[in-house]
Design an enzyme around this catalytic site. Structure first.
Site, PDB file in Angstrom:
ATOM      1  N   TYR A  99      -4.857 -30.117 -42.281  1.00  0.00           N
ATOM      2  CA  TYR A  99      -4.599 -29.008 -43.022  1.00  0.00           C
ATOM      3  C   TYR A  99      -5.750 -28.861 -43.966  1.00  0.00           C
ATOM      4  CZ  TYR A  99      -2.614 -25.970 -46.553  1.00  0.00           C
ATOM      5  OH  TYR A  99      -2.292 -25.106 -47.400  1.00  0.00           O
ATOM      6  N   LYS A 196       7.453 -24.698 -44.439  1.00  0.00           N
ATOM      7  CA  LYS A 196       7.205 -24.115 -42.810  1.00  0.00           C
ATOM      8  C   LYS A 196       8.490 -24.303 -42.293  1.00  0.00           C
ATOM      9  CE  LYS A 196       3.084 -23.996 -44.380  1.00  0.00           C
ATOM     10  NZ  LYS A 196       2.239 -25.074 -44.504  1.00  0.00           N
TER      11      LYS A 196
HETATM   12  C1  LIG Z   1       1.036 -25.684 -45.241  1.00  0.00           C
HETATM   13  C2  LIG Z   1       0.710 -27.104 -45.017  1.00  0.00           C
HETATM   14  C3  LIG Z   1       0.322 -27.900 -45.963  1.00  0.00           C
HETATM   15  C4  LIG Z   1       0.308 -27.453 -47.261  1.00  0.00           C
HETATM   16  O1  LIG Z   1       1.734 -27.062 -47.711  1.00  0.00           O
HETATM   17  P1  LIG Z   1       1.967 -26.190 -49.094  1.00  0.00           P
HETATM   18  O2  LIG Z   1       3.699 -26.131 -49.268  1.00  0.00           O
HETATM   19  O3  LIG Z   1       1.461 -24.657 -48.511  1.00  0.00           O
HETATM   20  O4  LIG Z   1       1.409 -26.469 -50.174  1.00  0.00           O
HETATM   21  C5  LIG Z   1       0.289 -29.179 -45.570  1.00  0.00           C
HETATM   22  N1  LIG Z   1       0.209 -29.550 -44.181  1.00  0.00           N
HETATM   23  C6  LIG Z   1       0.509 -28.727 -43.257  1.00  0.00           C
HETATM   24  C7  LIG Z   1       0.239 -29.244 -41.697  1.00  0.00           C
HETATM   25  C8  LIG Z   1       0.841 -27.568 -43.554  1.00  0.00           C
HETATM   26  O5  LIG Z   1       0.896 -26.694 -42.357  1.00  0.00           O
END
Ligand SMILES: *Cc1c(COP(=O)(O)O)cnc(C)c1O
Length: 374
Positions: A99, A196
């Site tokens: 990420y 997510k």
């Molecule tokens: C979205 C995401 C993050 C960061 O999370 P946020 O809630 O946007 O701060 C970290 N790792 C992965 C794999 C992600 O998809």
């Protein structure tokens, strides 16, 4: 207990005060003390602890098979809290395909705390073994990775890290605990962006760290949570806990949809290359089949002939897929990843990342068929 049962029951008990089946949202910032100075319900100030947050933390710990969990206001806040374990002066070895916000913390923020970072291809255990020859506080594994869906062998890497005394942290956001359980493979710490799949409806931002065991690591994370103060609101916690009940159903259905979409794209001449661990010709397929169960996730990427403009044009023609970043929600999204990641991105310019939702797979395939053009 099976994960479907835990998803519905962990962290959920009828409210003892009212009998309400769902826990009320506790907005109070402060909690009454007994005359002797003690706190009858364990909470005293909502930054340090809140009933809704405690329920969510219990539930996520149960789903991951961990001892406890520590919730944050975003996945990024959770990642930063995890890296604080490597301070002072430690070094983090991290998956090179990860990420972009995680890489940004390691490149830009953590050097100011005196932390070093090395990015390695964690799909290559030999490369990780070499990186671990220098003293390392933490190995950060993201698998399947973002946006190229690379698959790293958590058990093999955890064994290498254990031998070198490095903590093993796994960003399990893409797989969710439904498809992949890093603690059973030797990880010490599991991270999620609950924004997510755990949240699942594109309406709440959050993050969590789950620990395999209680002990000093958990104590340090609790301390960081309360002191740095990047905590989720009671309503955010309530929303994520509500969503966990359907997590197994959503993740499996979305993964099945993604497999169908990946199959379609991989057989289409208008597509140059598809990245999805469920495809038998994906380099990480055999490992993913061993390490994951019940599906290969619902994110995939593909390249179209041409460059950024051609990729953008495909995204522009989609009607069901919304052009937006993020993943894990019930709706399908398409994203030109390189322009989202910014000028330092190494993601191919002709790559689109799609996050598959709960629509009918046939509708999604028909939409992509039109979007790919003549
Ligand atoms: C979205 C995401 C993050 C960061 O999370 P946020 O809630 O946007 O701060 C970290 N790792 C992965 C794999 C992600 O998809």
């Amino acid at each position: 207990m099976k994960i479907e049962t835990l998803a519905v029951h962990a962290g959920r008990e009828p409210d003892p005060a009212t009998g309400a089946l769902r826990e009320p949202i506790h907005l109070s910032t402060t909690f009454e003390r007994n005359a002797d100075g003690s706190y009858p319900h364990g909470h005293y100030y909502t930054r340090a602890g809140n009933p809704n947050r405690s329920s969510l933390e219990r539930a996520i710990a149960a789903l991951e098979g961990g001892a406890d969990a520590v919730a944050f206001a975003s996945g990024s806040a959770a990642t930063l809290a995890a890296f604080s374990l490597a301070a002072p002066g430690g070094r983090v070895v991290c998956s090179s395909d990860c990420y972009h916000g995680t890489a940004k913390q390691l490149r830009e923020l953590l050097p100011k705390w005196g932390l070093g970072a090395e990015f390695v291809d964690t799909t290559d255990p030999g490369a990780v073994a070499r990186a671990l020859e220098s003293p390392t506080a933490m190995l950060w594994i993201e698998t399947p990775s973002n946006p190229l869906l690379r698959v790293s062998d958590i058990a093999a890497l955890a064994a290498l890290a254990l031998a070198r005394g490095a903590l093993v942290a796994c960003d399990n956001t893409f797989a969710s605990p439904i498809l992949q359980q890093p603690f059973t493979l030797g990880a010490d710490l599991v991270m999620h962006s609950t924004t997510k799949y755990l949240g699942g409806h594109s309406d709440v931002l959050g993050g969590v760290l789950v620990v395999r065991e209680r002990g000093s690591m958990l104590d340090r994370l609790r301390e960081f949570q309360a002191t740095a103060g990047g905590v989720p609101s009671p309503f955010d916690c309530w929303l994520v806990l509500r969503s966990l009940a359907t997590l197994p159903l959503r993740v499996r259905a979305q993964s099945a949809n993604a497999a169908a979409v990946a199959q379609f794209l991989s057989q289409d001449r208008r597509v140059e290359r598809v990245y999805y661990p469920g495809l038998v010709d994906h380099t990480g397929h055999a490992l993913a089949a061993r390490q994951m169960s019940g599906g290969f996730g619902a994110v995939l990427s593909f390249q179209v002939p041409g460059g950024a403009n051609e990729a953008m044009l495909v995204a522009a023609r989609a009607k069901i897929f919304t052009r937006a970043t993020s993943l894990g929600g019930v709706e399908s999204l398409v994203e030109h990843r390189a322009s989202m990641e910014g000028p330092l991105s190494r993601t191919p310019q002709n790559l689109l990342r799609v996050a598959i939702g709960l629509e009918a797979a046939s509708d999604l395939i028909a939409d992509l068929d039109v979007a790919l053009g003549a």
